[in-house]
Design a protein around this motif. Structure first.
Motif, mmCIF file in Angstrom:
data_model
loop_
_atom_site.group_PDB
_atom_site.id
_atom_site.type_symbol
_atom_site.label_atom_id
_atom_site.label_comp_id
_atom_site.label_asym_id
_atom_site.label_seq_id
_atom_site.Cartn_x
_atom_site.Cartn_y
_atom_site.Cartn_z
ATOM 1 N N UNK A 8 -29.926 -10.622 -14.870
ATOM 2 C CA UNK A 8 -29.979 -10.494 -16.310
ATOM 3 C C UNK A 8 -31.311 -10.458 -16.961
ATOM 4 N N UNK A 9 -32.320 -10.625 -16.254
ATOM 5 C CA UNK A 9 -33.471 -10.359 -16.671
ATOM 6 C C UNK A 9 -33.817 -8.966 -17.561
ATOM 7 N N UNK A 10 -33.208 -8.024 -17.201
ATOM 8 C CA UNK A 10 -33.122 -6.905 -17.734
ATOM 9 C C UNK A 10 -32.715 -6.489 -19.189
ATOM 10 N N UNK A 11 -31.772 -7.389 -19.745
ATOM 11 C CA UNK A 11 -31.179 -7.247 -20.811
ATOM 12 C C UNK A 11 -32.269 -7.122 -21.826
ATOM 13 N N UNK A 12 -32.231 -6.254 -22.896
ATOM 14 C CA UNK A 12 -33.333 -6.108 -23.944
ATOM 15 C C UNK A 12 -33.227 -6.973 -24.963
ATOM 16 N N UNK A 13 -32.577 -8.092 -25.022
ATOM 17 C CA UNK A 13 -32.240 -9.071 -25.999
ATOM 18 C C UNK A 13 -32.216 -10.471 -25.310
ATOM 19 N N UNK A 14 -32.119 -11.512 -26.161
ATOM 20 C CA UNK A 14 -32.109 -12.919 -25.421
ATOM 21 C C UNK A 14 -30.533 -13.401 -25.868
ATOM 22 N N UNK A 15 -29.820 -13.677 -25.110
ATOM 23 C CA UNK A 15 -28.525 -14.090 -25.205
ATOM 24 C C UNK A 15 -28.097 -15.402 -24.523
ATOM 25 N N UNK A 16 -27.087 -16.130 -25.179
ATOM 26 C CA UNK A 16 -26.439 -17.370 -24.606
ATOM 27 C C UNK A 16 -25.474 -16.836 -23.387
ATOM 28 N N UNK A 17 -25.819 -17.238 -22.297
ATOM 29 C CA UNK A 17 -24.727 -17.265 -21.223
ATOM 30 C C UNK A 17 -23.568 -17.841 -21.366
ATOM 31 N N UNK A 18 -22.489 -17.264 -20.998
ATOM 32 C CA UNK A 18 -21.189 -18.013 -21.196
ATOM 33 C C UNK A 18 -21.159 -19.003 -19.917
ATOM 34 N N UNK A 19 -20.825 -20.295 -20.506
ATOM 35 C CA UNK A 19 -20.958 -21.574 -19.601
ATOM 36 C C UNK A 19 -20.430 -21.489 -18.291
ATOM 37 N N UNK A 20 -19.213 -20.681 -18.225
ATOM 38 C CA UNK A 20 -18.503 -20.736 -16.954
ATOM 39 C C UNK A 20 -19.179 -20.073 -15.769
ATOM 40 N N UNK A 21 -20.262 -19.203 -16.200
ATOM 41 C CA UNK A 21 -21.103 -18.597 -15.560
ATOM 42 C C UNK A 21 -22.135 -19.463 -14.720
ATOM 43 N N UNK A 22 -22.482 -20.541 -15.238
ATOM 44 C CA UNK A 22 -23.274 -21.508 -14.641
ATOM 45 C C UNK A 22 -23.020 -22.942 -14.349
ATOM 46 N N UNK A 23 -22.115 -23.399 -14.916
ATOM 47 C CA UNK A 23 -21.563 -24.807 -14.688
ATOM 48 C C UNK A 23 -20.737 -24.896 -13.691
#
Length: 187
Positions: free
Chosen positions: A172-187
């Motif tokens: 995700x480093x290459x996204x040109x914006x800062x966003x909130x990641x969906x919690x199901x992807x890291x919890x």
């Protein structure tokens, strides 16, 4: 895999980021002009690389650039202990003004470790330019060296963010914006 599909919402757009980085660069230019010695901008690898690259393009004075790497997170979202420097500076910073360029300040542990390290190397001042500041997670207060200043891009709510250098397991480093990641992807 569409990276955008993993984002719950965007906090700062590419345009928001560009405007704020330009403002920070102007502040730094004003604060370090005139200076007898060019400041040394030290990027904290790997998260700050995009921010540092954009920032230096807008600073209107002579500067030196170097990198340092600190390990405190493994591939997950939880710190794995005390920060340790795994890649040190190449430049001699003895008697120089250093601006530590960070992607985010959250607990303050890494930043406190880095400031002490730069002070031990003889920096005459240590300022911090952090793209994001997450004061809600602060565990350690840090003290700047000399006449150091704290430059903050945005105050970040206590969300897990990705994009513009921020990652989850190096993605995700290459996204040109800062966003909130969906919690199901890291919890």
């Amino acid at each position: 895999m569409a990276l955008d599909d993993d984002i719950e919402r965007v906090l700062w757009t590419e345009q928001d980021i560009s405007k704020r980085v330009s403002e920070l660069a102007s502040q730094i230019t004003d604060d370090f002009t005139p200076s007898s010695s060019p400041p040394v901008l030290v990027g904290v690898a790997t998260g700050a690389f995009l921010f540092l690259a954009d920032l230096v393009k807008h600073i209107k004075l002579p500067i030196f650039v170097d990198f340092i790497r600190v390990e405190s997170y493994g591939s997950g979202t939880q710190s794995n202990g005390a920060p340790k420097i795994s890649f040190d500076l190449k430049l001699d910073i003895q008697g120089k003004h250093v601006i530590l360029v960070e992607d985010i300040v959250d607990t303050g542990r890494t930043l406190s470790c880095l400031i002490a390290h730069l002070e031990s190397k003889g920096a005459s001042s240590v300022s911090v330019c952090s793209f994001l500041d997450k004061p809600a997670r602060r565990k350690v207060q840090f003290e700047l060296v000399g006449k150091g200043k704290f430059y903050r891009g945005f105050e970040c709510p206590d969300y897990f963010v990705v994009g513009y250098g921020f990652d989850l397991a190096e993605l995700y480093r290459n996204l040109p914006y800062v966003g909130v990641l969906k919690p199901e992807l890291y919890l």
